[in-house]
Design a protein around this motif. Structure first.
Motif, PDB file in Angstrom:
ATOM      1  N   LEU A   4     -28.249   4.210  -3.476  1.00  4.68           N
ATOM      2  CA  LEU A   4     -29.025   4.549  -4.672  1.00  4.68           C
ATOM      3  C   LEU A   4     -30.213   3.585  -4.725  1.00  4.68           C
ATOM      4  O   LEU A   4     -30.030   2.377  -4.856  1.00  4.68           O
ATOM      5  N   ARG A   5     -31.406   4.110  -4.645  1.00  2.00           N
ATOM      6  CA  ARG A   5     -32.613   3.268  -4.622  1.00  2.00           C
ATOM      7  C   ARG A   5     -33.444   3.520  -5.862  1.00  2.00           C
ATOM      8  O   ARG A   5     -33.896   4.643  -6.109  1.00  2.00           O
ATOM      9  N   ALA A   6     -33.610   2.487  -6.667  1.00  2.00           N
ATOM     10  CA  ALA A   6     -34.417   2.612  -7.879  1.00  2.00           C
ATOM     11  C   ALA A   6     -35.875   2.829  -7.509  1.00  2.00           C
ATOM     12  O   ALA A   6     -36.437   2.098  -6.692  1.00  2.00           O
ATOM     13  N   ALA A  17     -33.281   7.161  -9.743  1.00  2.00           N
ATOM     14  CA  ALA A  17     -32.730   6.618  -8.499  1.00  2.00           C
ATOM     15  C   ALA A  17     -32.709   7.704  -7.445  1.00  2.00           C
ATOM     16  O   ALA A  17     -32.298   8.839  -7.707  1.00  2.00           O
ATOM     17  N   HIS A  41     -31.298   9.318  -4.046  1.00  2.00           N
ATOM     18  CA  HIS A  41     -30.037   9.367  -3.312  1.00  2.00           C
ATOM     19  C   HIS A  41     -30.232  10.247  -2.091  1.00  2.00           C
ATOM     20  O   HIS A  41     -31.135  11.096  -2.061  1.00  2.00           O
ATOM     21  N   GLN A  74     -32.762  -2.141  -9.641  1.00  2.00           N
ATOM     22  CA  GLN A  74     -31.900  -2.052  -8.462  1.00  2.00           C
ATOM     23  C   GLN A  74     -30.644  -2.905  -8.650  1.00  2.00           C
ATOM     24  O   GLN A  74     -29.534  -2.480  -8.300  1.00  2.00           O
ATOM     25  N   LEU A  97     -28.285  -1.047 -10.913  1.00  2.00           N
ATOM     26  CA  LEU A  97     -27.622   0.046 -10.208  1.00  2.00           C
ATOM     27  C   LEU A  97     -26.498  -0.470  -9.310  1.00  2.00           C
ATOM     28  O   LEU A  97     -25.404   0.110  -9.268  1.00  2.00           O
TER      29      LEU A  97
END
Length: 625
Positions: free
Chosen positions: A449-451, A462, A464, A579, A582
């Motif tokens: 999961l990348r903000a 985010a 995915h 990030q 998350l």
């Protein structure tokens, strides 16, 4: 060859709990369908005439020959156990041999049956060539197979008083008429509607344990309930639980180790037999052969309703099954409810079905006449296994959120492009060209999961591998803080006390339960010199303590503290802060909902985006190729 029904010896009868409890039409249905399942049926039709107190169960199981039919309704007659040792390795739903005998005592019992020479389940692929009697649920007309089927009517003692050939398809049709005719008191409080609801509930509980079976319930000659066969329980549950969709459920199947108690018992028995074999004495141990070797096929099947998507007003679908039968197990049911604590909204309960397939030596079925209560020899071990399974199902990882399937044509094109460039599909461990097994990539761990952005200083966008997620920052952080507080409720001493006013005696007592002792500081004033660590540096610490003084238990205090301390909506965050949040949120035990039961994230999958924008996966189609 068909198994033989025979009367149990007296020493075995004396060890068995009281006979079958048949106190309603629903109980009669339960006993008959369990016999059908033990006979290997894959299709069962239950017909009920509640006003006439008549029930019929028809199946496509192995059936019985005339010799077994004549013995079937005798007391304590069964083909499922023969000796005392068999009581320790029960693998069937029935074993006492009392069901048909009890039904013969309570009504007019008639059984039509024909041995299935084709093998289990083959009748339904060859049903055009077989016929059934005119009054059965399987009526096909004609009588060319009558020579191989039999109709037997029994008297109150379970003796066969009428025997004749019958045209019937392979399988068995059992009819009980005038049920409780000589027991009118049992009819007093059972309305037709109540009976049909009870029968439907029983079929649902049995069907979810046997997903390979097709079910049909008829009231008189009108079909009123169907269950279509499937491969797993997760495909059965949405067929009869209102408001639950397949996408709301998470299915998980795990292999289980043997319990320490069973391992110890197996080692002891093995050593004892070795000693007995080398001595001049002949030891006769009343134990099952299966106790001498630990089974390698124990498993746990789990179906949960994702708490951010479905929950119920009552715990009516918190179900536990053991070896293909739903049972009452207060210990395991409490384990389930504890595992879902603070995941559902207030006064709501989870949807959860746990099915343990374990060694028969781990269970004592001989505890309750209706076999709904059992004794597990090592309950704490099974509680731990159930808790671990639920935690795994609630995690956000590739094990429970697998990559979406890629169409074969697209996969081949992308694979070809990968060989010539650094481009990667993002899907690991796919099948190789030789058709080998996929490498296991479903490990517990963080998802990718990348903000990438923040919307209205409230929602984290985010990215995915299979789409995009929106994560609500406040309640995600609330979940993180709540689980930290559950792990360690730490108090911090203050140099300058927090002054509280207008506290009642009950509020002072509530604070004391939380470890927050207050002392008199003046008229209607109290001083708190220790506060929860998260609140110590807050400007509104006094307001927070006053709020805590109104809750009566530690868990509610932890929720209130986490909620007040979490990042507020409207707070701008940097990409690094987003990030980090998350990553912390994904590692929580129950990441799907906040402690109040609100959903934390919304997933927008790539397949959904493609459908919205009407994208075509066929390359070149938009150019007329």
């Amino acid at each position: 060859m068909p198994v033989t029904i025979q009367t149990l010896p007296a020493e075995v009868i004396n060890l068995i709990a009281a006979g079958e409890v048949i106190d309603s039409i629903a109980a009669a249905v339960r006993e008959l369908v369990e016999n059908s399942l033990d006979a290997g049926a894959t299709r069962i039709v239950v017909s009920v005439w509640p006003e006439q107190w008549r029930v019929q169960v028809a199946d496509n199981g192995t059936g019985m020959d005339l010799e077994n039919l004549q013995q079937a309704a005798s007391p304590h007659s069964t083909s499922k156990i023969t000796t005392e040792a068999d009581l320790y390795k029960i693998a069937t739903l029935g074993f006492r041999g009392e069901a048909l005998h009890s039904l013969a005592q309570l009504g007019c019992l008639e059984v039509l049956s024909r041995s299935n020479d084709l093998g289990l389940g083959d009748f339904w692929e060859n049903r055009e060539s077989v016929q059934t009697p005119a009054n059965s649920s399987f009526n096909k007309g004609g009588a060319e197979n009558a020579r191989s089927g039999w109709r037997v009517v029994y008297n109150r003692a379970g003796e066969a008083v009428e025997v004749e050939t019958a045209a019937i398809a392979p399988g068995t049709v059992v009819t009980v008429a005038n049920l409780f005719g000589n027991w009118p008191v049992r009819r007093t409080f059972l309305s037709p509607a109540q009976q049909m609801r009870s029968i439907q509930s029983i079929i649902q509980q049995i069907a979810i344990c046997h997903p390979h079976v097709n079910w049909q319930l008829r009231q008189a000659n009108t079909p009123c309930f169907y269950v279509t066969s499937a491969s797993t329980a997760s495909q059965i549950l949405p067929q009869f639980v209102r408001g639950v969709r397949s996408s709301d459920l998470q299915y998980l199947k795990l292999d289980l180790p043997a319990s320490p108690q069973n391992l110890q018992a197996a080692n002891f028995l093995r050593e004892t037999q070795l000693v007995g074999a080398t001595s001049k004495h002949n030891y006769q141990l009343p134990v099952a052969d299966s106790q001498l070797s630990v089974t390698n096929s124990q498993s746990l099947e789990l179906v949960i309703g994702l708490p951010d998507r479905c929950h119920r007003r009552r715990p009516d679908w918190v179900k536990v099954a053991v070896n293909r039968r739903v049972v009452r197990s207060p210990e395991l049911e409490q384990t389930i409810l504890s595992a879902f604590a603070r995941t559902c909204p207030r006064d709501r309960y989870p949807v959860c079905f746990v099915h343990l397939q374990i060694s028969p030596s781990e269970i004592d079925w001989n505890r309750h006449p209706a076999k709904v209560e059992i004794y597990l020899h090592d309950p704490s071990f099974w509680q731990a296994q159930v808790g671990v399974a639920i935690n795994r199902a609630l995690h956000l990882n590739d094990e429970v959120l697998p990559d979406p399937p890629i169409p074969d044509r697209v996969g081949q094109l992308l694979k070809a492009s990968e060989q010539k460039s650094a481009y990667s599909v993002g899907v690991s461990a796919r099948q190789n060209d030789d058709g080998g097994e996929e490498a296991s990539c479903n490990k517990i761990g963080l998802m990718e999961l990348r903000a990438i952005a923040q919307v209205h200083n409230t929602y984290i966008v985010a990215e995915h591998s299979s789409g995009m997620w929106l994560v609500e920052q406040h309640i995600a952080h609330e979940r993180v803080l709540y689980e930290q507080l559950c792990a360690a409720w730490q108090l911090k001493s203050l140099e300058k006390p927090v002054i509280l006013s207008q506290l009642s005696a009950l509020q002072i007592e509530n604070l004391s339960r939380l470890g927050l002792e207050v002392e008199t500081f003046g008229e209607q004033l109290w001083a708190a010199r220790e506060v929860p660590e998260l609140l110590a540096s807050r400007d509104d610490c006094a307001d927070a303590l006053f709020e805590l003084s109104k809750v009566a238990d530690l868990q509610a205090a932890q929720v209130a503290t986490a909620c007040r301390s979490a990042i507020r909506n409207g707070t701008p965050l940097s990409l690094l802060q987003m990030q980090n949040l998350l990553d912390e949120w994904q590692q929580t035990r129950n990441p799907r909902t906040c402690p109040h039961g609100r959903p934390i994230y919304f997933a927008l999958e790539e397949s959904t985006l493609a459908r919205i924008f009407r994208r075509s996966w066929v390359i070149g189609k938009s150019h007329g190729i």
